[in-house]
Design an enzyme around this catalytic site. Structure first.
Site, mmCIF file in Angstrom:
data_model
loop_
_atom_site.group_PDB
_atom_site.id
_atom_site.type_symbol
_atom_site.label_atom_id
_atom_site.label_comp_id
_atom_site.label_asym_id
_atom_site.label_seq_id
_atom_site.Cartn_x
_atom_site.Cartn_y
_atom_site.Cartn_z
ATOM 1 N N ARG A 173 0.906 -1.053 0.107
ATOM 2 C CA ARG A 173 -0.138 0.232 -0.144
ATOM 3 C C ARG A 173 0.870 1.124 -0.109
ATOM 4 O O ARG A 173 1.352 1.665 0.981
ATOM 5 C CB ARG A 173 -0.797 -0.022 1.151
ATOM 6 C CG ARG A 173 -1.804 1.108 1.259
ATOM 7 C CD ARG A 173 -2.665 1.012 2.526
ATOM 8 N NE ARG A 173 -3.974 1.890 2.229
ATOM 9 C CZ ARG A 173 -5.099 1.459 1.899
ATOM 10 N NH1 ARG A 173 -5.352 0.287 1.548
ATOM 11 N NH2 ARG A 173 -6.060 2.575 1.939
ATOM 12 N N ARG A 175 1.573 4.967 -0.118
ATOM 13 C CA ARG A 175 0.988 6.260 -0.170
ATOM 14 C C ARG A 175 2.150 7.481 0.207
ATOM 15 O O ARG A 175 3.024 7.260 0.649
ATOM 16 C CB ARG A 175 0.095 6.185 1.273
ATOM 17 C CG ARG A 175 -0.959 5.307 1.267
ATOM 18 C CD ARG A 175 -2.079 5.871 0.336
ATOM 19 N NE ARG A 175 -3.224 5.275 0.436
ATOM 20 C CZ ARG A 175 -3.576 4.209 -0.729
ATOM 21 N NH1 ARG A 175 -2.510 3.806 -1.607
ATOM 22 N NH2 ARG A 175 -4.966 3.865 -0.547
#
Length: 351
Positions: A173, A175
């Protein structure tokens, strides 16, 4: 046995030293930012969230009602604080969305509501989080406008693309995290402690009400075609018997992951799980665990985002997956919060 998650207290951090540091939790969701900053001893003095289901879960877990429309919020109504935290809506900048950016009147312009609060309240530190695609959106112009806007308000800015799998959870993930300081100091991301993970196995429940894929509905790749993706840590190992992409597919490459839509792919649990996405109605993708192919349970999804085992959940299945897909990796925020305290409030950074 669930693998021990990265703890801020592993850094011998004295929690009592920072109890006077106050933060606000904007676009609070279900409280990922709050969990991270409270884990280092900071105190939340204000929360803002507009989604009804997210507010219900927030109230249940923290005892505060965060319901607030930030577009009509008067900054004078916010208590004084030291750190502004905001995981502002990412759909306007995500590669999964239409990438309208600031042209998205309902989500893309909420960044300027953050600036409106900063101009009036002038907190020492800001921490913003969004999808990694923000860095490249509109050929970099969107991020440039944001950094210029924050700089014009007096903040020294640094940012970096971080990945949840480097912070004690098995999820790929990526980010962008933007950190600003009003006293002319630059946040040093190199000091943020990491705890890389390479496998889901230790994070999975041994028993559960699994959503299992029937064996006749998928194909597993032969061992010689299975490889760990170097950057993401994903191990694509099979696919459902669904239509594959046809445009641009060379003969003999039909087994490759890129020709199969993401919900039809199967990943080996010995690798990392793909990003938990809020757009998928089921919230998860298929993983191979021993001799079965299944999806993650709700409990596993929250664990893959670093939420504590006793975190309370209410609402329907689709709602719960949407909430976690829109949330933030708690472990990553805890690690960042540790260094924000060290560098900006304890003087461990450059003067």
């Amino acid at each position: 046995m669930v693998k021990k998650q990265l703890s801020i207290f592993d850094n011998n951090h004295n929690k009592t030293d920072v109890e006077g540091i106050r933060f606000i939790d904007l676009f609070a969701g279900i409280g990922g930012f709050r969990l991270g900053f409270e884990s280092v001893g900071c105190s939340c003095v204000f929360s803002s969230e507009i989604d009804d289901h997210a507010c219900s879960m927030y109230r249940l877990n923290f005892g505060d009602d965060p319901y607030c429309d930030i577009t009509t919020l008067d900054p004078k109504d916010i208590p004084d604080f030291d750190i502004l935290c905001a995981g502002f809506p990412c759909q306007a900048f995500s590669i999964c969305g239409k990438q309208l950016g600031f042209k998205d009147k309902t989500r893309g312009t909420l960044f300027f509501d953050i600036c409106r609060i900063l101009e009036k309240k002038k907190p020492s530190v800001i921490v913003l989080e969004n999808v990694f695609n923000l860095e490249k959106h509109d050929k970099g112009r969107t991020l440039k406008i944001m950094i210029e806007s924050l700089s014009n308000l007096g903040y020294s800015i640094n940012y970096k693309i971080l990945n949840a799998k480097d912070f004690g959870v098995p999820q790929n993930r990526e980010r962008i995290v933007i950190v600003g300081n009003l006293m002319g100091k630059i946040f040093d991301f190199s000091k943020v402690k990491t705890n890389p993970v390479i496998s889901m196995v230790e994070f999975l429940d041994k028993n559960g009400d699994y959503e299992i894929l029937p064996k006749e509905s998928y194909i597993l790749l032969p061992q010689e075609k299975i490889k760990r993706q170097e950057k993401s840590g994903l191990i694509f190992c099979g696919y459902r018997n669904k239509k594959i992409r046809s445009a641009g597919v060379r003969p003999g490459t039909e087994y490759l992951s890129r020709v199969h839509k993401q919900p039809n792919r199967i990943y080996d649990s010995k690798g990392i799980h793909p990003t938990l996405a809020s757009q998928e109605s089921s919230g998860r993708y298929f993983i191979k665990v021993d001799d079965i192919v299944r999806k993650l349970t709700i409990k596993e999804c929250y664990r893959f985002m670093g939420f504590p085992e006793d975190f309370k959940k209410i609402g329907g299945t689709a709602q719960l997956y949407a909430r976690i897909g829109n949330s933030i990796c708690v472990n990553m925020i805890s690690a960042i919060a540790t260094e924000i305290v060290n560098q900006f409030f304890k003087g461990d950074n450059n003067e």
